[in-house]
Structure formats: C-alpha cells, structure tokens
Motif scaffolding. Structure first.
Motif, PDB file in Angstrom:
ATOM      1  N   GLN A  40      38.985  45.556  56.438  1.00 50.90           N
ATOM      2  CA  GLN A  40      37.725  45.579  55.693  1.00 50.90           C
ATOM      3  C   GLN A  40      37.891  46.366  54.399  1.00 50.90           C
ATOM      4  OE1 GLN A  40      34.982  43.710  56.682  1.00 50.90           O
ATOM      5  NE2 GLN A  40      34.488  44.134  54.556  1.00 50.90           N
ATOM      6  N   GLN A  41      38.636  47.463  54.440  1.00 52.28           N
ATOM      7  CA  GLN A  41      38.896  48.239  53.227  1.00 52.28           C
ATOM      8  C   GLN A  41      39.780  47.455  52.261  1.00 52.28           C
ATOM      9  OE1 GLN A  41      40.210  51.829  55.433  1.00 52.28           O
ATOM     10  NE2 GLN A  41      38.781  52.911  54.089  1.00 52.28           N
ATOM     11  N   CYS A  42      40.720  46.686  52.793  1.00 48.51           N
ATOM     12  CA  CYS A  42      41.565  45.842  51.936  1.00 48.51           C
ATOM     13  C   CYS A  42      40.722  44.764  51.254  1.00 48.51           C
ATOM     14  CB  CYS A  42      42.685  45.194  52.746  1.00 48.51           C
ATOM     15  SG  CYS A  42      43.992  46.318  53.266  1.00 48.51           S
ATOM     16  N   ILE A  43      39.795  44.170  51.979  1.00 47.02           N
ATOM     17  CA  ILE A  43      38.917  43.155  51.397  1.00 47.02           C
ATOM     18  C   ILE A  43      38.031  43.791  50.327  1.00 47.02           C
ATOM     19  CG2 ILE A  43      36.986  41.586  51.874  1.00 47.02           C
ATOM     20  CD1 ILE A  43      38.358  41.033  54.611  1.00 47.02           C
ATOM     21  N   SER A  44      37.550  45.003  50.580  1.00 42.79           N
ATOM     22  CA  SER A  44      36.752  45.724  49.586  1.00 42.79           C
ATOM     23  C   SER A  44      37.580  45.966  48.321  1.00 42.79           C
ATOM     24  CB  SER A  44      36.272  47.050  50.178  1.00 42.79           C
ATOM     25  OG  SER A  44      35.557  47.791  49.231  1.00 42.79           O
ATOM     26  N   LEU A  45      38.842  46.331  48.488  1.00 45.02           N
ATOM     27  CA  LEU A  45      39.721  46.537  47.333  1.00 45.02           C
ATOM     28  C   LEU A  45      39.966  45.219  46.606  1.00 45.02           C
ATOM     29  CD1 LEU A  45      41.394  48.591  45.727  1.00 45.02           C
ATOM     30  CD2 LEU A  45      43.325  48.015  47.214  1.00 45.02           C
ATOM     31  N   ALA A  46      40.130  44.130  47.347  1.00 46.50           N
ATOM     32  CA  ALA A  46      40.306  42.815  46.715  1.00 46.50           C
ATOM     33  C   ALA A  46      39.072  42.463  45.886  1.00 46.50           C
ATOM     34  CB  ALA A  46      40.571  41.742  47.771  1.00 46.50           C
ATOM     35  N   LEU A  52      37.357  43.689  38.431  1.00 45.14           N
ATOM     36  CA  LEU A  52      38.141  44.223  37.307  1.00 45.14           C
ATOM     37  C   LEU A  52      38.722  43.091  36.466  1.00 45.14           C
ATOM     38  CD1 LEU A  52      40.267  47.282  38.480  1.00 45.14           C
ATOM     39  CD2 LEU A  52      38.520  47.211  36.710  1.00 45.14           C
ATOM     40  N   GLN A  53      39.140  42.030  37.128  1.00 45.08           N
ATOM     41  CA  GLN A  53      39.680  40.891  36.396  1.00 45.08           C
ATOM     42  C   GLN A  53      38.629  40.314  35.459  1.00 45.08           C
ATOM     43  OE1 GLN A  53      39.608  37.161  38.041  1.00 45.08           O
ATOM     44  NE2 GLN A  53      40.645  36.305  36.275  1.00 45.08           N
ATOM     45  N   THR A  54      37.417  40.139  35.964  1.00 49.10           N
ATOM     46  CA  THR A  54      36.331  39.607  35.135  1.00 49.10           C
ATOM     47  C   THR A  54      36.001  40.574  34.008  1.00 49.10           C
ATOM     48  OG1 THR A  54      35.423  38.391  37.010  1.00 49.10           O
ATOM     49  CG2 THR A  54      33.928  38.810  35.168  1.00 49.10           C
ATOM     50  N   GLN A  78      46.202  42.357  31.262  1.00 49.72           N
ATOM     51  CA  GLN A  78      45.492  43.041  32.340  1.00 49.72           C
ATOM     52  C   GLN A  78      44.717  42.070  33.222  1.00 49.72           C
ATOM     53  OE1 GLN A  78      47.252  46.072  32.381  1.00 49.72           O
ATOM     54  NE2 GLN A  78      45.340  46.509  33.418  1.00 49.72           N
ATOM     55  N   TYR A  79      43.947  41.166  32.622  1.00 45.50           N
ATOM     56  CA  TYR A  79      43.170  40.275  33.484  1.00 45.50           C
ATOM     57  C   TYR A  79      44.075  39.312  34.244  1.00 45.50           C
ATOM     58  CZ  TYR A  79      42.739  36.383  29.981  1.00 45.50           C
ATOM     59  OH  TYR A  79      42.956  35.359  29.089  1.00 45.50           O
ATOM     60  N   GLU A  80      45.199  38.940  33.666  1.00 48.47           N
ATOM     61  CA  GLU A  80      46.154  38.119  34.408  1.00 48.47           C
ATOM     62  C   GLU A  80      46.792  38.924  35.541  1.00 48.47           C
ATOM     63  OE1 GLU A  80      48.718  36.688  31.272  1.00 48.47           O
ATOM     64  OE2 GLU A  80      47.392  34.981  30.843  1.00 48.47           O
ATOM     65  N   ALA A  81      47.064  40.213  35.292  1.00 49.61           N
ATOM     66  CA  ALA A  81      47.631  41.077  36.330  1.00 49.61           C
ATOM     67  C   ALA A  81      46.630  41.276  37.472  1.00 49.61           C
ATOM     68  CB  ALA A  81      48.036  42.425  35.738  1.00 49.61           C
ATOM     69  N   HIS A  82      45.356  41.471  37.122  1.00 50.48           N
ATOM     70  CA  HIS A  82      44.343  41.664  38.173  1.00 50.48           C
ATOM     71  C   HIS A  82      44.208  40.418  39.046  1.00 50.48           C
ATOM     72  CE1 HIS A  82      43.313  45.541  36.665  1.00 50.48           C
ATOM     73  NE2 HIS A  82      42.659  45.117  35.605  1.00 50.48           N
ATOM     74  N   LEU A  83      44.317  39.245  38.444  1.00 49.81           N
ATOM     75  CA  LEU A  83      44.261  38.017  39.239  1.00 49.81           C
ATOM     76  C   LEU A  83      45.446  37.956  40.201  1.00 49.81           C
ATOM     77  CD1 LEU A  83      42.897  35.351  39.944  1.00 49.81           C
ATOM     78  CD2 LEU A  83      44.159  34.299  38.055  1.00 49.81           C
ATOM     79  N   GLU A  84      46.619  38.303  39.721  1.00 47.49           N
ATOM     80  CA  GLU A  84      47.815  38.316  40.573  1.00 47.49           C
ATOM     81  C   GLU A  84      47.679  39.367  41.674  1.00 47.49           C
ATOM     82  OE1 GLU A  84      51.328  37.134  42.129  1.00 47.49           O
ATOM     83  OE2 GLU A  84      50.325  36.150  40.457  1.00 47.49           O
TER      84      GLU A  84
END
Length: 180
Positions: A40-46, A52-54, A78-84
């Motif tokens: 659940q914490q991992c999903i919250s981080l995702a 952040l990507q947006t 950065q936004y490409e990195a956040h998507l990855e």
C-alpha cells in the motif's frame, strides 16, 4: 560427434489450457499484514510519482525566463524520468502479485498528493517542485527499511536508487534558484 539422449519430456498437448492461477491480491486484502501494508505504501509512492510527472510536465510547458532553454530541457528529462520511475515501481508491485489501481482516480486516492503549484512565476513553480522532490527523497528513505523487513530486496535497492535521483534533481533546482 554429439548424439542427443532420449527425450524424457512429453510434447505439449494442443488445445489444453494451463492451470488457472490465483488472482493477484489487492493490498488491503493481504493475509500478511506487513507485506500488504508495504505494498500500500508502494502504491502511494507510485501515485506520488505520477503526480510529480504531471507537475514537471506542466512546469516544462509553462516556464518562461532567461534560463528557459536549460530548464525546459531539464524538466523534459524529469517528467520522462518520473514516468519511468512510476512504471518500474508499478512493475515491482505486480511482481509481488499485487494489483495497481485501475484509473487515475484510484491512483490519486491511493496517495497523499503533492504540494500544488499556485503561481505561474518561474521561481515559485520551481520552488514547489523542489519541495516535492525533497519529499520524494524522504518517502523513499522511509520505505527502504520496510522493504528490507519484508525481504523485498529488489524494491529496497530501487528505493536507494530513487532516493539518489530525487535528491540530485532537487539539488539541481536549488542551484538554479540561487542568486548570484
């Protein structure tokens, strides 16, 4: 000359479906509370990464000023990195046989959200993004020992990597915002 030994495997039968496996688990329905809470914490981080990507993408589009070219390119990276990062973390979650939310609303509900940009002034946009990157780094620091506790060493290692990426990007923005 090599002569193969007799084949002991039976050839696959055509038209026979493989046995159905159990459905992936939803984080709240985990039998092992530690792993379910960790997921659940991992999903919250995702969710945080997706926001952040947006945010990085919109700042990339709206930033103006004498340093536009450098910031525009940096924010695209950065936004490409956040998507990855979002994709990698989602794949780790799925590799543990847990489900990700099915839509943007479910993903947003899974996370606490980020600090929002309220001004089109370049320094203010970047300051908010900087704070969110620092928060990302802190979140990964908190999640890394929990990953170790549940023996998810792949996620543990990724939290360390993600932590470094977040703090490096935050430092680059902080350096860009300094006068002089």
């Amino acid at each position: 000359m090599y002569t193969p030994g007799p084949q002991t495997q039976q050839p696959p039968q055509m038209g026979v479906a493989p046995e159905q496996q159990a459905k992936p688990k939803a984080p709240g329905k985990s039998k092992n509370g530690d792993v379910g809470a960790f997921i659940q914490q991992c999903i919250s981080l995702a969710s945080y990464l997706k926001e952040l990507q947006t945010q990085a993408h919109l700042i990339h589009l709206n930033i103006e000023g004498s340093n536009f070219l450098g910031l525009h390119a940096f924010l695209k990276d950065q936004y490409e990195a956040h998507l990855e990062q979002f994709d990698t973390l989602g794949e780790f979650i799925r590799s543990m046989d847990y489900l990700m939310p099915m839509c943007a609303r479910g993903l947003a509900d899974a996370g606490p959200g980020i600090q929002h940009v309220t001004s089109y002034k370049g320094t203010e946009m970047l300051a908010v993004y900087y704070k969110n990157l620092e928060e990302l780094g802190m979140k990964t620091k908190k999640l890394e020992p929990i990953a170790a506790k549940v023996d998810a060493i792949d996620i543990q290692n990724y939290m360390a990597e993600l932590c470094g990426e977040a703090f490096k990007a935050a430092w680059m923005i902080k350096a860009s915002l300094r006068n002089g």
